[in-house]
Design an enzyme around this catalytic site. Sequence first.
Site, mmCIF file in Angstrom:
data_model
loop_
_atom_site.group_PDB
_atom_site.id
_atom_site.type_symbol
_atom_site.label_atom_id
_atom_site.label_comp_id
_atom_site.label_asym_id
_atom_site.label_seq_id
_atom_site.Cartn_x
_atom_site.Cartn_y
_atom_site.Cartn_z
ATOM 1 N N GLY A 72 93.779 80.126 31.411
ATOM 2 C CA GLY A 72 92.300 80.233 32.026
ATOM 3 C C GLY A 72 91.316 79.044 31.581
ATOM 4 C CB SER A 73 90.668 78.384 28.205
ATOM 5 O OG SER A 73 90.409 79.763 27.777
ATOM 6 C CD GLN A 180 88.057 89.368 33.419
ATOM 7 O OE1 GLN A 180 88.479 90.770 34.032
ATOM 8 N NE2 GLN A 180 88.572 89.253 32.326
ATOM 9 C CG HIS A 202 96.634 86.778 29.614
ATOM 10 N ND1 HIS A 202 95.621 87.545 28.969
ATOM 11 C CD2 HIS A 202 95.637 85.464 29.821
ATOM 12 C CE1 HIS A 202 94.480 86.888 28.631
ATOM 13 N NE2 HIS A 202 94.633 85.653 28.803
ATOM 14 C CB THR A 238 107.794 69.902 30.315
ATOM 15 O OG1 THR A 238 108.170 68.647 29.872
ATOM 16 C CG2 THR A 238 109.031 70.537 31.035
ATOM 17 C CB CYS A 324 86.205 85.284 23.410
ATOM 18 S SG CYS A 324 86.985 85.373 24.706
HETATM 19 C C1 LIG Z 1 90.179 85.541 29.978
HETATM 20 C C2 LIG Z 1 89.210 84.658 30.790
HETATM 21 C C3 LIG Z 1 89.199 83.541 30.557
HETATM 22 C C4 LIG Z 1 90.198 82.867 29.853
HETATM 23 O O1 LIG Z 1 91.642 82.873 30.245
HETATM 24 P P1 LIG Z 1 92.690 82.524 29.134
HETATM 25 O O2 LIG Z 1 93.831 82.506 30.088
HETATM 26 O O3 LIG Z 1 92.796 83.663 28.200
HETATM 27 O O4 LIG Z 1 92.595 81.154 28.413
HETATM 28 C C5 LIG Z 1 88.472 82.700 31.404
HETATM 29 N N1 LIG Z 1 87.191 83.307 32.198
HETATM 30 C C6 LIG Z 1 87.298 84.617 32.242
HETATM 31 C C7 LIG Z 1 86.271 85.212 33.133
HETATM 32 C C8 LIG Z 1 88.194 85.482 31.395
HETATM 33 O O5 LIG Z 1 88.032 86.799 31.478
#
Ligand SMILES: *Cc1c(COP(=O)(O)O)cnc(C)c1O
Length: 386
Positions: A72-73, A180, A202, A238, A324
């Site tokens: 997500g990041s 989320q 995840h 990849t 975090c």
């Molecule tokens: C967990 C989360 C992220 C980051 O996702 P990752 O896959 O852990 O890098 C970004 N934004 C929100 C709102 C999250 O809850």
Amino acid sequence: MDRFVYADNAATTSVLPEVMESMLPYLKEFYGNPSSLHRKGREAKRAIDDARMRIAEALNCKANEIYFTSCGSEADNWAIKGAAKARADKGKHIITTKIEHHAVLHAMRSLEKEGFEVTYLDVDNTGYVSPERVEKALRPDTTLVCIMYANNEIGTIEPIAEIAKVVKAHGALMFTDAVQAVGHIPVNISELGVDLLAFSGHKFHAPKGVGALYIRNGVRIETLIDGGGQERSRRGGTENVAEIVGMATALDLAVSRLDEMERVEKMRDRLIDEILKIPNSFLNGGRTRRLPGNVNVGFEFIEGESLLLMLDMAGICASTGSACSSASLEPSHVLLSVGLPVEKAHGSLRLSLSPENTAADIDYILEKLPPIVQRLRDMSPLYNKG
Ligand SMILES: *Cc1c(COP(=O)(O)O)cnc(C)c1O
């Protein structure tokens, strides 16, 4: 320890057995590189094409609008930096909120160092961002608006469709961090009207290390990871074939189980109602427009960290806010943004539920939590025992 309860699903979720099963062939016999032209490559390519199609169907967009990332990041960084830079000739003003995830806030800071100007919108005391507030902040040089779909700490669900309307009328791009939201509430990208949307496997029972960015067809953004021709030459590297397959399985499952979220909501509401019976406790975030699994409560006179450790000893996994920030002792930027004073922000607890939780889990939390809060207060010099 009498029982084990995992109530930290906003930090990460367990990998469901069906998800793992669907991945195994791609860790065993189907090990090809999707870019290879031979049969091993074609098998792997077919698997990601199929996963992309299933994900697009679940979110109501086109398959060629889904781009796989490592998390997500990465999707957040790509959307923000890629869109801002691709449109820098039109303007260098971006709008976001004070309650975004650090992946968003820190990407913004990085753009500020490169000469972009960022407006961080205030939210109301439930974490809500009104479309009117966004409209007022729009300027002729605004090229990107970035507002999260649902907050990871206090569970607030933002009015993304309404905000997107305002932003589109202005001609700026609309990005939402839906990490989320996807898999937890219905997400229909076409109806939302956003240009860019990020999610991560995840957070809905796929493994860690896979995510995606939706990029509406026709939207130009710069690449973040330069490399080979993967993801239609927009994201090098990849492909993580097994995890991409796992994420598609997890999303299919989550969408087919969305009606179970009513049961999760009931567990959430029972937790909130019962916990608020503890004296000097309060709810963070609103009662409505709240993620089905999110409980965030505060207790005066105690430290969230001590509470967390004692809950852990009782077999309950929870969080003080965002995973975090829990490594630092800084109070949560989200709780400060909704107006909590620092002392109160320190005494907060997030319990985040998933369909894997049961009524017995809730009973157990409600049995253990009140005496732990009382014990910590009895040890606190701030607490008036009179
Ligand atoms: C967990 C989360 C992220 C980051 O996702 P990752 O896959 O852990 O890098 C970004 N934004 C929100 C709102 C999250 O809850």
